[in-house]
Enzyme design. Structure first.
Site, PDB file in Angstrom:
ATOM      1  N   ILE A   1     -33.188   1.821 -25.363  1.00 14.58           N
ATOM      2  CA  ILE A   1     -31.767   1.452 -25.190  1.00 14.58           C
ATOM      3  C   ILE A   1     -30.963   1.732 -26.457  1.00 14.58           C
ATOM      4  CG2 ILE A   1     -32.315  -0.321 -23.455  1.00 14.58           C
ATOM      5  CD1 ILE A   1     -31.273  -2.428 -25.523  1.00 14.58           C
TER       6      ILE A   1
ATOM      7  N   PRO B   1     -34.100   6.760 -33.365  1.00 12.64           N
ATOM      8  CA  PRO B   1     -35.187   7.324 -32.553  1.00 12.64           C
ATOM      9  C   PRO B   1     -36.036   6.228 -31.930  1.00 12.64           C
ATOM     10  CG  PRO B   1     -35.686   7.534 -34.907  1.00 12.64           C
ATOM     11  CD  PRO B   1     -34.282   6.992 -34.806  1.00 12.64           C
ATOM     12  N   ASP B   2     -36.619   6.521 -30.767  1.00  6.37           N
ATOM     13  CA  ASP B   2     -37.614   5.574 -30.259  1.00  6.37           C
ATOM     14  C   ASP B   2     -38.927   5.854 -30.995  1.00  6.37           C
ATOM     15  OD1 ASP B   2     -38.762   7.769 -29.023  1.00  6.37           O
ATOM     16  OD2 ASP B   2     -38.300   7.150 -26.984  1.00  6.37           O
ATOM     17  N   PHE B   3     -40.018   5.301 -30.513  1.00 14.73           N
ATOM     18  CA  PHE B   3     -41.275   5.442 -31.250  1.00 14.73           C
ATOM     19  C   PHE B   3     -42.130   6.577 -30.708  1.00 14.73           C
ATOM     20  CE2 PHE B   3     -39.722   1.233 -31.974  1.00 14.73           C
ATOM     21  CZ  PHE B   3     -39.923   1.066 -33.327  1.00 14.73           C
ATOM     22  N   ARG B   4     -42.210   6.675 -29.377  1.00 12.07           N
ATOM     23  CA  ARG B   4     -43.264   7.504 -28.802  1.00 12.07           C
ATOM     24  C   ARG B   4     -42.796   8.746 -28.069  1.00 12.07           C
ATOM     25  NH1 ARG B   4     -44.548   2.238 -28.778  1.00 12.07           N
ATOM     26  NH2 ARG B   4     -46.445   1.729 -29.907  1.00 12.07           N
TER      27      ARG B   4
ATOM     28  N   GLN C   1     -37.756  -5.824 -27.943  1.00 13.23           N
ATOM     29  CA  GLN C   1     -38.770  -5.444 -28.931  1.00 13.23           C
ATOM     30  C   GLN C   1     -38.097  -4.813 -30.138  1.00 13.23           C
ATOM     31  OE1 GLN C   1     -42.403  -3.528 -26.650  1.00 13.23           O
ATOM     32  NE2 GLN C   1     -40.523  -3.121 -25.551  1.00 13.23           N
ATOM     33  N   ASN C   2     -36.783  -4.624 -30.044  1.00  9.53           N
ATOM     34  CA  ASN C   2     -36.102  -3.838 -31.073  1.00  9.53           C
ATOM     35  C   ASN C   2     -35.775  -4.675 -32.302  1.00  9.53           C
ATOM     36  OD1 ASN C   2     -36.282  -1.845 -29.204  1.00  9.53           O
ATOM     37  ND2 ASN C   2     -34.157  -2.000 -28.503  1.00  9.53           N
ATOM     38  N   ILE C   3     -35.824  -4.000 -33.431  1.00  7.95           N
ATOM     39  CA  ILE C   3     -35.532  -4.682 -34.686  1.00  7.95           C
ATOM     40  C   ILE C   3     -34.209  -4.175 -35.250  1.00  7.95           C
ATOM     41  CG2 ILE C   3     -37.949  -5.180 -35.245  1.00  7.95           C
ATOM     42  CD1 ILE C   3     -37.957  -2.640 -36.968  1.00  7.95           C
ATOM     43  N   ASP C   4     -33.442  -3.466 -34.410  1.00  5.22           N
ATOM     44  CA  ASP C   4     -32.209  -2.860 -34.917  1.00  5.22           C
ATOM     45  C   ASP C   4     -31.009  -3.807 -34.868  1.00  5.22           C
ATOM     46  OD1 ASP C   4     -31.445  -2.861 -32.173  1.00  5.22           O
ATOM     47  OD2 ASP C   4     -32.217  -0.825 -31.901  1.00  5.22           O
TER      48      ASP C   4
ATOM     49  N   HIS D   1     -40.273  -8.930 -31.528  1.00  4.65           N
ATOM     50  CA  HIS D   1     -40.997  -8.342 -32.658  1.00  4.65           C
ATOM     51  C   HIS D   1     -40.311  -8.659 -33.986  1.00  4.65           C
ATOM     52  CE1 HIS D   1     -43.089  -5.242 -29.799  1.00  4.65           C
ATOM     53  NE2 HIS D   1     -43.473  -6.489 -29.613  1.00  4.65           N
TER      54      HIS D   1
ATOM     55  N   CYS E   1     -42.689 -13.726 -48.584  1.00  2.60           N
ATOM     56  CA  CYS E   1     -43.786 -13.237 -49.417  1.00  2.60           C
ATOM     57  C   CYS E   1     -45.032 -13.214 -48.530  1.00  2.60           C
ATOM     58  CB  CYS E   1     -43.966 -14.205 -50.589  1.00  2.60           C
ATOM     59  SG  CYS E   1     -45.560 -14.048 -51.390  1.00  2.60           S
TER      60      CYS E   1
ATOM     61  N   ASN F   1     -35.684   3.703 -17.130  1.00  7.87           N
ATOM     62  CA  ASN F   1     -36.394   4.383 -18.213  1.00  7.87           C
ATOM     63  C   ASN F   1     -36.445   5.881 -17.914  1.00  7.87           C
ATOM     64  OD1 ASN F   1     -37.799   3.505 -20.671  1.00  7.87           O
ATOM     65  ND2 ASN F   1     -39.562   4.605 -19.840  1.00  7.87           N
TER      66      ASN F   1
HETATM   67  P1  OAD Z   1     -41.405   3.534 -27.175  1.00 10.20           P
HETATM   68  O1  OAD Z   1     -40.945   4.648 -28.060  1.00 10.20           O
HETATM   69  O2  OAD Z   1     -42.855   3.303 -27.057  1.00 10.20           O
HETATM   70  O3  OAD Z   1     -40.844   3.777 -25.705  1.00 10.20           O
HETATM   71  C1  OAD Z   1     -39.496   4.070 -25.474  1.00 10.20           C
HETATM   72  C2  OAD Z   1     -39.352   4.443 -24.008  1.00 10.20           C
HETATM   73  O4  OAD Z   1     -37.965   4.596 -23.755  1.00 10.20           O
HETATM   74  C3  OAD Z   1     -40.039   5.754 -23.624  1.00 10.20           C
HETATM   75  O5  OAD Z   1     -40.670   5.611 -22.361  1.00 10.20           O
HETATM   76  C4  OAD Z   1     -38.872   6.759 -23.541  1.00 10.20           C
HETATM   77  O6  OAD Z   1     -39.127   7.783 -22.567  1.00 10.20           O
HETATM   78  C5  OAD Z   1     -37.747   5.859 -23.093  1.00 10.20           C
HETATM   79  N1  OAD Z   1     -36.402   6.275 -23.510  1.00 10.20           N
HETATM   80  C6  OAD Z   1     -36.011   6.884 -24.665  1.00 10.20           C
HETATM   81  N2  OAD Z   1     -34.677   7.003 -24.704  1.00 10.20           N
HETATM   82  C7  OAD Z   1     -34.197   6.477 -23.546  1.00 10.20           C
HETATM   83  C8  OAD Z   1     -32.901   6.294 -22.996  1.00 10.20           C
HETATM   84  N3  OAD Z   1     -31.785   6.705 -23.632  1.00 10.20           N
HETATM   85  N4  OAD Z   1     -32.794   5.695 -21.791  1.00 10.20           N
HETATM   86  C9  OAD Z   1     -33.889   5.283 -21.113  1.00 10.20           C
HETATM   87  N5  OAD Z   1     -35.141   5.438 -21.586  1.00 10.20           N
HETATM   88  C10 OAD Z   1     -35.297   6.002 -22.791  1.00 10.20           C
HETATM   89  O7  OAD Z   1     -40.632   2.211 -27.667  1.00 10.20           O
HETATM   90  P2  OAD Z   1     -40.976   0.698 -27.311  1.00 10.20           P
HETATM   91  O8  OAD Z   1     -41.550   0.574 -25.966  1.00 10.20           O
HETATM   92  O9  OAD Z   1     -39.765  -0.089 -27.651  1.00 10.20           O
HETATM   93  O10 OAD Z   1     -42.891  -2.062 -32.913  1.00 10.20           O
HETATM   94  O11 OAD Z   1     -42.103   0.382 -28.392  1.00 10.20           O
HETATM   95  C11 OAD Z   1     -42.659  -0.907 -28.482  1.00 10.20           C
HETATM   96  C12 OAD Z   1     -43.026  -1.232 -29.904  1.00 10.20           C
HETATM   97  O12 OAD Z   1     -43.843  -0.213 -30.438  1.00 10.20           O
HETATM   98  C13 OAD Z   1     -41.852  -1.329 -30.825  1.00 10.20           C
HETATM   99  O13 OAD Z   1     -41.278  -2.610 -30.838  1.00 10.20           O
HETATM  100  C14 OAD Z   1     -42.392  -0.952 -32.172  1.00 10.20           C
HETATM  101  C15 OAD Z   1     -43.502   0.017 -31.802  1.00 10.20           C
HETATM  102  O14 OAD Z   1     -44.625  -0.076 -32.575  1.00 10.20           O
HETATM  103  C16 OAD Z   1     -42.185  -2.447 -34.026  1.00 10.20           C
HETATM  104  O15 OAD Z   1     -41.081  -2.067 -34.293  1.00 10.20           O
HETATM  105  C17 OAD Z   1     -42.820  -3.400 -34.927  1.00 10.20           C
END
Ligand code: OAD
Length: 429
Positions: free
Chosen positions: A162, A169-172, A242-245, A262, A270, A361
């Protein structure tokens, strides 16, 4: 709402100056409705690009008023299908790249140009009943439930997807995701950057990344404003992120309605096991922004923002609210997450068996591997009536479409534009 009204609303989202015809032509907006599928292609990218520039140039909202209360939880991962998620029974068990199967990743993150928005319309097996009427798309059916007052306690669960339209950027996601772009740090595996064990040995990569991602540098997206709108309508029971933003807070959502599963940057501690002295966000930020490693005045251990790392417990607030919230929930909306990280991923199963669940998604994620575990978009398992809907595509576009079905599109537009004007931003920049 008819097509022209929907297009007009989207035109506003794309930029106030476009006429309907110009919007059709220049932004390639088209809405197609068939009995089986409702598709909207909205080229919001031009607007997104502007927003990204704006958000980088101007500091727009941080999370100075965050109230994170991170507490350690026990570290036993939930077994697949476990019904009980409660304090002390689960840990933050990220799927490290070493444990992610290629299949999981292939199913969890979209590679390349985002798909056009598409409301999935399954052909259900004979005899399977559905919460969604056959004549409407499932998204329209969900909007109808809200309008009819059948969904008054909505929980939203969000992930990095989101915020990608804000420029984070997302993560994966292959190529663009953070975990594909950490080569400079020479990590043993990408998730090491958020691993507490690795951090103790080598904190530098995290601090460098933290400077880049620090809250206050990005603008909330349409998805955040949609959640805010749910809150304004009195329908948001809780937003689990889950976002830290901190973009939920930047959008003006009441912190009481948010669970930062998260953690967050607001407070810091510390990491010395006997010390645990608290430090302010300002103190840590000052160090991070001058590339100095924050160290404890008392014991010289590292000081880390209270973001939950792999190997740490989730904030106590997550466990305190989870059971009661999910028992009350009558509509679950999951947006922009790969649902690969536990325990967050499993909580989708904590809502009642007749509660509709909507996934928005780019990819289908979190699907059933056994009855009652995960989403069942195709009605394969008959433990409950078919109640899982899927919208493929960008969450901003999907939220705009859902808002249009709800008759809220004008308000969504207004929320965003007033946020922009309050921040002194100029969309035309
Ligand atoms: P991921 O990067 O794992 O997944 C993001 C998902 O969102 C993927 O399935 C993308 O295809 C989808 N996506 C990307 N942009 C989109 C958009 N504009 N609209 C709809 N879908 C979109 O991220 P999270 O699931 O949030 O931990 O990852 C979970 C946790 O893994 C995070 O909280 C993080 C990481 O390790 C910490 O920050 C500590």
């Amino acid at each position: 709402m008819n097509q022209d009204e929907a297009i007009a609303g989207l035109a506003q989202l794309l930029g106030e100056s476009l006429t309907l015809d110009e919007t059709r032509a220049s932004a390639s907006v088209s809405i197609e409705t068939t009995t089986e599928i409702h598709v909207i292609h909205a080229a919001l990218k031009q607007d997104d690009a502007e927003a990204k520039d704006i958000s980088r140039d101007d500091k727009v909202g941080g999370c100075d008023d965050l109230d994170a209360d991170t507490a350690a939880a026990a570290v036993v991962p939930p077994s697949p299908g476990s019904d009980d998620i409660s304090d002390g029974e689960v840990s933050y068990t990220g799927s490290s790249s070493s444990s992610d199967s290629d299949d999981d990743l292939a199913q969890a993150a979209w590679s390349g140009t985002p798909p056009p928005l598409q409301v999935y319309a399954p052909l259900l097996p004979a005899g399977v009943t559905s919460l969604f009427s056959a004549s409407n798309s499932s998204l329209e059916a969900i909007a109808d439930m809200v309008i009819a007052g059948k969904a008054k306690h909505v929980i939203v669960m969000a992930g990095a997807g989101i915020s990608t339209d804000a420029g984070i950027p997302d993560f994966r996601s292959p190529g663009t995701g953070l975990y594909d772009n950490l080569q400079q740090f020479n990590l043993p595996h990408p998730e090491a950057i958020f691993s507490i064990d690795y951090f103790r040995r080598n904190p530098k990569p995290f601090y460098v990344l933290a400077k880049e991602l620090y809250p206050g540098q990005y603008m909330p997206t349409q998805s955040h404003f949609f959640v805010k709108l749910l809150a304004q309508k009195g329908l948001l029971l809780r937003h689990y992120t889950q976002n830290i933003d901190c973009l939920e807070r930047a959008a003006g959502i009441d912190p009481e309605l948010i669970v930062e599963a998260h953690g967050s940057f607001h407070t810091a501690h510390c990491i010395g096991r006997k010390c645990r002295q608290e430090y302010s966000q300002a103190w840590v930020k000052e160090h991070i922004f001058r590339d100095a490693t924050p160290r404890c005045d008392s014991c010289d251990s590292l000081v880390k923002p209270d973001i939950t790392f792999f190997g740490e417990g989730l904030p106590s607030r997550f466990f305190e609210l989870l059971s009661e919230d999910f028992a009350k929930c009558d509509l679950l909306i999951v947006m922009g997450t790969s649902l690969l990280v536990q325990p967050f991923a499993s909580i989708i199963d904590q809502v009642g068996p007749h509660v509709p669940r909507l996934l928005i998604n780019r990819m289908r994620v979190g699907e059933s591997k056994a009855p009652g575990v995960g989403f069942d978009f195709d009605g394969r398992y008959r433990k409950t009536p078919h109640r899982d809907a899927f919208v493929a595509g960008d969450s901003d576009e999907a939220c705009a479409l859902l808002a249009s079905h709800l008759g809220w599109l004008d308000e969504l537009v207004e929320l965003r534009t007033s946020h922009i004007s309050n921040q002194g931003l100029d969309l035309a920049k």
